[in-house]
Scaffold this active site. Structure first.
Site, PDB file in Angstrom:
ATOM      1  N   GLN A  14       0.853  -1.304  -0.073  1.00 39.01           N
ATOM      2  CA  GLN A  14       0.137  -0.041   0.118  1.00 39.01           C
ATOM      3  C   GLN A  14       0.807   1.390   0.029  1.00 39.01           C
ATOM      4  OE1 GLN A  14      -3.280  -0.095   2.840  1.00 39.01           O
ATOM      5  NE2 GLN A  14      -4.038   2.027   1.983  1.00 39.01           N
ATOM      6  N   PHE A  15       1.155   1.777  -1.296  1.00 41.64           N
ATOM      7  CA  PHE A  15       1.968   2.945  -1.405  1.00 41.64           C
ATOM      8  C   PHE A  15       1.472   4.043  -0.646  1.00 41.64           C
ATOM      9  CE2 PHE A  15      -0.763   3.492  -4.916  1.00 41.64           C
ATOM     10  CZ  PHE A  15      -0.935   5.113  -4.897  1.00 41.64           C
ATOM     11  N   THR A  16      -0.134   4.225  -0.463  1.00 41.94           N
ATOM     12  CA  THR A  16      -0.608   5.253   0.251  1.00 41.94           C
ATOM     13  C   THR A  16      -0.355   5.638   1.526  1.00 41.94           C
ATOM     14  OG1 THR A  16      -2.465   4.194   0.672  1.00 41.94           O
ATOM     15  CG2 THR A  16      -2.639   5.248  -1.360  1.00 41.94           C
TER      16      THR A  16
END
Length: 148
Positions: A78-80
């Site tokens: 999850q890059f967010t």
């Protein structure tokens, strides 16, 4: 590197309506990678995560680890987790790792976890995923390599 760890009684991840990973008791871990991260960073966070004693013992105290309860892992990229919301209302993700490097470290983390945890399930890097969970507690911890 950031791990957002949720103690769950169950969790699953689906891509295009198909469940590709599911667990019962264990941790749902959302994993964010930056370009500064290395395999050594991943090793440190995996050791810390798998050793966390956040399951209740017979006295109701959070004293048991993942191994103590035969828990499982569901690992989701999850890059967010690297969203920067300092300016305006639209997050910037420039601090997130480049996809090729982030995917390589995500795969490395999966491999490391599988060496010590019998049941490790995963999401699909870069895919649009639907994650479902029942957070047990709720109990959520953030491990940030900048803080360790």
């Amino acid at each position: 590197m950031k791990f957002l760890i949720q103690r769950v009684s169950e969790a699953s991840v689906a891509v295009d309506g198909n469940v590709i990973g599911s667990i019962e008791k264990g941790f749902l871990v959302l994993i964010g990678v930056s370009d500064r991260d290395t395999e050594e960073t991943a090793d440190k966070l995996v050791r810390k995560m798998t050793g966390l004693r956040i399951f209740e013992d017979e006295n109701g105290k959070t004293n048991l680890s993942l191994a103590d309860v035969d828990g499982s892992l569901l690992l989701i990229s999850q890059f967010t987790l690297y969203a920067n919301c300092k300016k305006g209302n639209r997050p910037s993700f420039i601090e997130a790792g480049q996809p090729d490097r982030a995917n390589a470290l995500y795969e490395y983390i999966i491999e490391k976890c599988r060496a010590s945890v019998p049941n490790v399930q995963t999401g699909s890097f870069g895919a649009e995923m639907k994650v479902s969970l029942i957070n047990d507690g709720p109990f959520t911890i953030i491990l940030d390599s900048e803080d360790l």
